[in-house]
Write an enzyme that holds these catalytic residues in place. Structure first.
Site, PDB file in Angstrom:
ATOM      1  NE  ARG A 140      -3.081  -8.296   4.746  1.00  0.00           N
ATOM      2  CZ  ARG A 140      -2.358  -7.203   4.547  1.00  0.00           C
ATOM      3  NH1 ARG A 140      -2.732  -6.310   3.627  1.00  0.00           N
ATOM      4  NH2 ARG A 140      -1.264  -6.978   5.255  1.00  0.00           N
TER       5      ARG A 140
ATOM      6  CD  GLN B 183      -3.122  -0.727   2.185  1.00  0.00           C
ATOM      7  OE1 GLN B 183      -3.502  -1.677   2.837  1.00  0.00           O
ATOM      8  NE2 GLN B 183      -3.577   0.479   2.393  1.00  0.00           N
TER       9      GLN B 183
ATOM     10  CG  HIS C 120       2.345  -4.252   9.260  1.00  0.00           C
ATOM     11  ND1 HIS C 120       2.123  -5.568   8.906  1.00  0.00           N
ATOM     12  CD2 HIS C 120       2.210  -3.518   8.128  1.00  0.00           C
ATOM     13  CE1 HIS C 120       1.880  -5.612   7.603  1.00  0.00           C
ATOM     14  NE2 HIS C 120       1.915  -4.397   7.117  1.00  0.00           N
TER      15      HIS C 120
ATOM     16  CB  SER D 138       2.525  -4.703   3.891  1.00  0.00           C
ATOM     17  OG  SER D 138       1.332  -4.643   4.626  1.00  0.00           O
ATOM     18  CG  LEU D 139      -1.704  -5.575  -0.739  1.00  0.00           C
ATOM     19  CD1 LEU D 139      -2.866  -6.496  -0.444  1.00  0.00           C
ATOM     20  CD2 LEU D 139      -2.164  -4.301  -1.411  1.00  0.00           C
TER      21      LEU D 139
ATOM     22  CD  GLN E 105       1.672  -9.196   6.038  1.00  0.00           C
ATOM     23  OE1 GLN E 105       0.618  -8.678   6.401  1.00  0.00           O
ATOM     24  NE2 GLN E 105       1.977  -9.377   4.775  1.00  0.00           N
TER      25      GLN E 105
END
Length: 309
Positions: free
Chosen positions: A114, A10, A194, A89-90, A249
């Site tokens: 998500r 992102q 996170h 991340s994503l 994560q």
């Protein structure tokens, strides 16, 4: 030559991303069209971005995954495959699709879920996130502990992102500037990603992800939560381990620098960033420079021109 595919997270999203690819490559068009059936209206959001809808994490996540999967499919048509994948991340979900763990349809279902649950986890809060440049990990951990926020992204030498309640992040930023940080850059975010604030999203993923189809990986995967392969072996059924790593994560720091260092140490010298953007390419170059490694190739693929060249 050892090739790794890197997948953006992102913040990389851009209005109109993939429009030229959509018009030129039928395999890319098929992914965007499918994504639009899973998340109705997604194509319009990507191409037009009315009212900055692309900034909403519920839209950002499937949009970026659709772009990443579409570009990967183009590369596969050209017989270009990775020996390892890594996503930020994503981007870890896109990486799992690139390794063949998720089908295009299943990765889009997973990231749509998500994005929804992460948005819900952050609803009603006043959140902040800042990139801190030029400070040690110990100094940043100390400032975050004093201010009540968290270090969340260990990106590359000299760049760590902190996250949490905006007031706490601002306080940590001031402490770090006083301690000698080169810069503290506030980032536009819609939630405390996170961090432990994302526990409800993690709990929801722990229930949902086991219902999503997964196949054995076709190559090495490096995971954010561990900065290594997480003991996930290619060509074996590792669904339980992968679910656990993805649940961890969303509510724990992203160990990007450790992940890139591992790939460099293993002799990877050809990095293809599937963006949009060039953020991860910059991280690779900084990690390589810090380790005195020269001669690596770093490319970014955002447009038809990038792919054709």
């Amino acid at each position: 030559m050892k090739t790794a595919f890197l997948y953006a997270g992102q913040g990389a999203q851009q209005a109109g991303m993939g429009q030229d690819l959509y018009e030129k490559y039928p395999v890319f068009k098929a992914v965007y069209d499918m994504a639009d059936t899973i998340k109705p209206g997604l194509k319009d959001i990507i191409f037009e971005n009315k009212d900055d809808a692309l900034l909403d994490t519920e839209n950002t996540q499937p949009a970026l995954a659709a772009f990443a999967v579409g570009v990967t499919k183009i590369l596969e048509e050209k017989n270009i495959f990775p020996e390892a994948v890594l996503g930020l991340s994503l981007g870890e979900y896109s990486a799992l699709a690139g390794a063949g763990v998720f089908s295009p349809e299943n990765v889009l279902k997973a990231v749509t879920f998500r994005g929804k649950k992460m948005k819900e986890a952050g609803a009603g809060g006043d959140w902040g996130m800042s990139a801190v440049l030029g400070m040690s990990e110990d100094d940043i951990r100390k400032a975050c502990q004093e201010a009540g926020c968290y270090p969340t992204n260990f990106n590359c030498p000299g760049q760590i992102v902190i996250s949490g309640e905006k007031e706490s992040v601002d306080k940590a930023g001031e402490l770090l500037k006083e301690a000698g940080a080169k810069r503290v850059i506030p980032l536009a975010v819609s939630g405390p990603f996170h961090t432990p604030y994302m526990k409800s999203a993690g709990d929801a993923l722990a229930e949902f992800l086991p219902t999503v189809g997964m196949s054995p990986a076709k190559c090495q995967i490096i995971f954010n939560a561990t900065g290594d392969d997480g003991d996930v072996k290619p060509f074996e059924n590792e669904k339980e381990k992968i679910v656990d790593l993805l649940v961890r994560q969303v509510q724990n720091p992203v160990l990007m620098e450790k992940s890139l260092d591992l790939l460099l140490d293993e002799g990877f010298d050809d990095f293809i960033e599937i963006g949009p953007g060039k953020t991860l390419s910059g991280f690779v170059k900084k990690c390589a420079k810090a380790r005195g490694i020269k001669g690596i190739g770093v490319r970014t693929l955002n447009t038809v021109e990038d792919i054709e060249s």
